[in-house]
Design a protein around this motif. Sequence first.
Motif, PDB file in Angstrom:
ATOM      1  N   CYS A 101      -4.803   0.235   1.154  1.00 44.96           N
ATOM      2  CA  CYS A 101      -5.738   0.094   1.706  1.00 44.96           C
ATOM      3  C   CYS A 101      -7.701   0.661   2.643  1.00 44.96           C
ATOM      4  CB  CYS A 101      -4.970  -0.556   3.906  1.00 44.96           C
ATOM      5  SG  CYS A 101      -3.300  -1.802   3.452  1.00 44.96           S
TER       6      CYS A 101
ATOM      7  N   GLU B 132       2.765  -0.950   3.591  1.00 48.83           N
ATOM      8  CA  GLU B 132       3.032  -2.552   3.786  1.00 48.83           C
ATOM      9  C   GLU B 132       1.930  -3.837   3.027  1.00 48.83           C
ATOM     10  OE1 GLU B 132       4.317  -4.025   6.241  1.00 48.83           O
ATOM     11  OE2 GLU B 132       4.619  -2.627   7.797  1.00 48.83           O
TER      12      GLU B 132
ATOM     13  N   CYS C 256       0.823  -0.933   0.616  1.00 53.00           N
ATOM     14  CA  CYS C 256       0.005   0.363  -0.057  1.00 53.00           C
ATOM     15  C   CYS C 256       1.029   1.529  -0.253  1.00 53.00           C
ATOM     16  CB  CYS C 256      -0.890   0.023   1.143  1.00 53.00           C
ATOM     17  SG  CYS C 256      -2.008   1.716   1.123  1.00 53.00           S
TER      18      CYS C 256
ATOM     19  N   CYS D 174      -6.951   2.678   5.556  1.00 53.21           N
ATOM     20  CA  CYS D 174      -5.698   3.616   5.172  1.00 53.21           C
ATOM     21  C   CYS D 174      -6.159   4.665   4.680  1.00 53.21           C
ATOM     22  CB  CYS D 174      -4.601   3.388   4.571  1.00 53.21           C
ATOM     23  SG  CYS D 174      -3.599   1.848   5.062  1.00 53.21           S
TER      24      CYS D 174
ATOM     25  N   CYS E 107       0.917   3.054   3.834  1.00 55.50           N
ATOM     26  CA  CYS E 107       1.270   2.496   5.131  1.00 55.50           C
ATOM     27  C   CYS E 107       2.478   0.882   4.157  1.00 55.50           C
ATOM     28  CB  CYS E 107       0.465   2.020   5.270  1.00 55.50           C
ATOM     29  SG  CYS E 107      -0.252   0.116   4.842  1.00 55.50           S
TER      30      CYS E 107
END
Length: 212
Positions: A33, A18, A13, A36, A16
């Motif tokens: 996300c 992640e 993402c 997010c 973030c």
Amino acid sequence: MSSTSFSEEDFSCPVCCEIFKDPVLLLCSHSFCKMCLQQFWGTRGFRECPVCRKRTSQENPPLNLQLRNLCETFLQDRSQRESHNFSHISETVLEYKREVNVKLNNLREKLKALCKVQITYDEKAQHIKIQAQHTERQIKQEFEKLHRFLRDEEAARIAALREEEEQKSQMMKEKIEKMNREISSLSDTIRTIEKEMGADDVTFLQVRTSFI
């Protein structure tokens, strides 16, 4: 397409950084996300793409099902790879432990042998100490006997010397006394003769025969 042809960055993402969780797709084709994106919009106060900054009227963007599936597949592949790596590491560690165990056993045997040698050395050192102490006692006893003999010999010789001195002194004392008596007697005779020599002729002739 297999997820192995993509890198982890392809499934990350932009907010973030992640792996995507419940990715949603905006009209500008950027995905994020879901959580997010909602937090980003809440912070900004209006809805826009965090990447290209284009505003959107989408309040609830649709889920990017294809991306979610790819992410799940990627995570499964990564988990399997990590599991294979962990297994390989475990095998390597086990092999190292076997080698270390062999060396450790060798060191233990060497330590055991050294401990036996140390015990032998300690016993020999104790034996040497005891033997030296015994010999020292024997030497002291022998020299004590010798000292006692010498003291006795010294006392005996001194006693014999004093006895000899006493005998000789007594002998000399007797000779001196005899000599003194003879000197005294001779002195008396001389004085008598000298006295009579001074007498008159008749008296002299009467007594002369007493000492001729």
